[in-house]
Design a protein around this motif. Structure first.
Motif, short mmCIF file in Angstrom:
data_model
loop_
_atom_site.label_atom_id
_atom_site.label_comp_id
_atom_site.label_asym_id
_atom_site.label_seq_id
_atom_site.Cartn_x
_atom_site.Cartn_y
_atom_site.Cartn_z
N LYS A 1 0.83 -1.20 0.00
CA LYS A 1 0.00 0.00 0.00
C LYS A 1 0.87 1.26 0.00
CE LYS A 1 -3.94 -2.23 0.50
NZ LYS A 1 -4.65 -2.21 1.79
N GLU A 2 0.25 2.39 -0.32
CA GLU A 2 0.97 3.65 -0.27
C GLU A 2 1.09 4.12 1.19
OE1 GLU A 2 -0.25 5.50 -4.64
OE2 GLU A 2 -0.71 6.58 -2.80
N ARG A 3 2.06 4.97 1.40
CA ARG A 3 2.25 5.54 2.73
C ARG A 3 1.04 6.41 3.08
NH1 ARG A 3 8.38 7.44 3.65
NH2 ARG A 3 8.67 5.42 2.67
N GLU A 4 0.57 6.34 4.32
CA GLU A 4 -0.60 7.10 4.75
C GLU A 4 -0.31 7.85 6.04
OE1 GLU A 4 -3.89 4.51 5.66
OE2 GLU A 4 -2.71 3.30 7.05
N MET A 5 -0.93 9.01 6.17
CA MET A 5 -0.75 9.81 7.37
C MET A 5 -1.49 9.17 8.52
SD MET A 5 -2.10 12.18 9.63
CE MET A 5 -3.57 12.87 8.88
N VAL A 6 -0.83 9.12 9.66
CA VAL A 6 -1.43 8.60 10.88
C VAL A 6 -1.78 9.72 11.84
CG1 VAL A 6 -1.01 7.16 12.91
CG2 VAL A 6 -0.20 6.41 10.66
N ALA A 7 -0.83 10.64 12.06
CA ALA A 7 -1.04 11.74 13.00
C ALA A 7 -0.07 12.87 12.69
CB ALA A 7 -0.85 11.28 14.43
N THR A 8 -0.49 14.09 13.00
CA THR A 8 0.40 15.25 12.88
C THR A 8 0.38 16.03 14.17
OG1 THR A 8 -1.23 16.85 12.08
CG2 THR A 8 -0.20 15.44 10.42
N TYR B 1 6.35 2.34 10.27
CA TYR B 1 5.97 3.68 10.73
C TYR B 1 7.15 4.63 10.54
CZ TYR B 1 1.57 2.08 12.66
OH TYR B 1 0.30 1.59 12.80
N TYR B 2 6.82 5.78 9.92
CA TYR B 2 7.84 6.78 9.60
C TYR B 2 7.52 8.11 10.27
CZ TYR B 2 9.03 3.68 5.69
OH TYR B 2 9.40 2.61 4.91
N CYS B 3 8.55 8.77 10.69
CA CYS B 3 8.47 10.13 11.19
C CYS B 3 8.77 11.08 10.01
CB CYS B 3 9.50 10.29 12.29
SG CYS B 3 9.51 11.87 13.13
N TYR B 4 8.02 12.17 9.91
CA TYR B 4 8.17 13.08 8.76
C TYR B 4 8.17 14.52 9.23
CZ TYR B 4 6.92 15.41 4.36
OH TYR B 4 6.89 16.22 3.25
N TRP B 5 9.15 15.28 8.76
CA TRP B 5 9.25 16.72 9.05
C TRP B 5 8.66 17.43 7.84
CZ3 TRP B 5 13.39 18.63 12.71
CH2 TRP B 5 13.30 20.00 12.91
N THR B 6 7.47 17.99 8.00
CA THR B 6 6.72 18.47 6.85
C THR B 6 7.41 19.62 6.12
OG1 THR B 6 5.41 19.96 8.22
CG2 THR B 6 4.53 17.75 7.89
N GLY B 7 7.89 20.61 6.86
CA GLY B 7 8.45 21.79 6.22
C GLY B 7 9.77 21.55 5.53
N ARG B 8 10.42 20.44 5.86
CA ARG B 8 11.72 20.12 5.28
C ARG B 8 11.65 18.92 4.36
NH1 ARG B 8 15.70 22.83 8.35
NH2 ARG B 8 17.15 22.15 6.72
N ASP B 9 10.45 18.30 4.24
CA ASP B 9 10.26 17.11 3.42
C ASP B 9 11.33 16.06 3.75
OD1 ASP B 9 10.25 16.21 -0.10
OD2 ASP B 9 9.01 15.49 1.55
N ALA B 10 11.48 15.79 5.04
CA ALA B 10 12.50 14.85 5.49
C ALA B 10 11.85 13.68 6.22
CB ALA B 10 13.48 15.56 6.41
N TRP B 11 12.34 12.47 5.93
CA TRP B 11 11.79 11.25 6.51
C TRP B 11 12.83 10.54 7.36
CZ3 TRP B 11 6.73 9.86 5.59
CH2 TRP B 11 6.08 10.50 4.54
N GLY B 12 12.36 9.84 8.37
CA GLY B 12 13.20 8.92 9.09
C GLY B 12 13.30 7.61 8.34
N GLN B 13 14.04 6.67 8.93
CA GLN B 13 14.28 5.39 8.26
C GLN B 13 13.14 4.40 8.45
OE1 GLN B 13 15.41 6.11 11.23
NE2 GLN B 13 15.08 4.24 12.44
N GLY B 14 12.26 4.68 9.41
CA GLY B 14 11.12 3.81 9.66
C GLY B 14 11.38 2.79 10.75
N THR B 15 10.29 2.35 11.38
CA THR B 15 10.36 1.30 12.39
C THR B 15 9.16 0.38 12.18
OG1 THR B 15 10.59 0.86 14.78
CG2 THR B 15 9.13 2.67 14.15
N GLN B 16 9.41 -0.92 12.24
CA GLN B 16 8.39 -1.91 11.93
C GLN B 16 7.49 -2.18 13.13
OE1 GLN B 16 7.85 -3.80 8.90
NE2 GLN B 16 5.98 -4.38 10.01
N VAL B 17 6.19 -2.18 12.87
CA VAL B 17 5.19 -2.56 13.87
C VAL B 17 4.41 -3.74 13.32
CG1 VAL B 17 3.09 -1.85 15.07
CG2 VAL B 17 5.00 -0.24 14.85
N THR B 18 4.36 -4.80 14.09
CA THR B 18 3.61 -6.00 13.69
C THR B 18 2.64 -6.36 14.80
OG1 THR B 18 5.50 -6.78 12.41
CG2 THR B 18 3.78 -8.37 12.94
N VAL B 19 1.37 -6.44 14.45
CA VAL B 19 0.33 -6.78 15.42
C VAL B 19 -0.33 -8.08 14.97
CG1 VAL B 19 -1.72 -5.99 16.63
CG2 VAL B 19 -0.05 -4.31 15.79
#
Length: 113
Positions: A43-50, A93-111
């Motif tokens: 799936k495409e990346r989706e916003m979870v929270a800001t 799950y990725y962290c994103y800095w909106t004004g700088r268009d910068a992403w973290g490397q991501g962390t896996q969540v498995t439920v």
């Protein structure tokens, strides 16, 4: 150049909780809006929270009432508290800095159910 480093992912059972962290550096954190995104397999990346610099928050409908995003402008860190996790919350799950268009490397969540 901003840097974002996520941590806190893991494998849990449905109904359990996880808390993700995103430590940042290199930017004017306290005036910036940051976000958590997730990407499910295929799936495409989706916003979870800001969360804005002033602390205002928004959430995807699918996580409202279960997830809470917070920040500390001294530690330059945001968190995502995830409660009552469901198998459909699994993904990277990725962290994103909106004004700088910068992403973290991501962390896996498995439920698992």
């Amino acid at each position: 150049q901003v840097q974002l480093v996520e941590s806190g992912g893991g494998s849990v059972q449905a109904g359990e909780s996880l808390k993700l962290s995103c430590v940042t550096s290199g930017g004017q954190f306290k005036i910036s809006t940051l976000a958590w995104y997730r990407q499910k397999p295929g799936k495409e990346r989706e916003m979870v929270a800001t969360i804005g610099g002033w602390g205002g928050t928004t959430y995807a409908d699918s996580v409202k009432g279960r997830f809470t995003v917070t920040r500390d402008n001294v530690q330059n860190t945001i968190w995502l508290q995830m409660d009552d996790l469901k198998p459909d919350d699994s993904g990277v799950y990725y962290c994103y800095w909106t004004g700088r268009d910068a992403w973290g490397q991501g962390t896996q969540v498995t439920v698992s159910s």
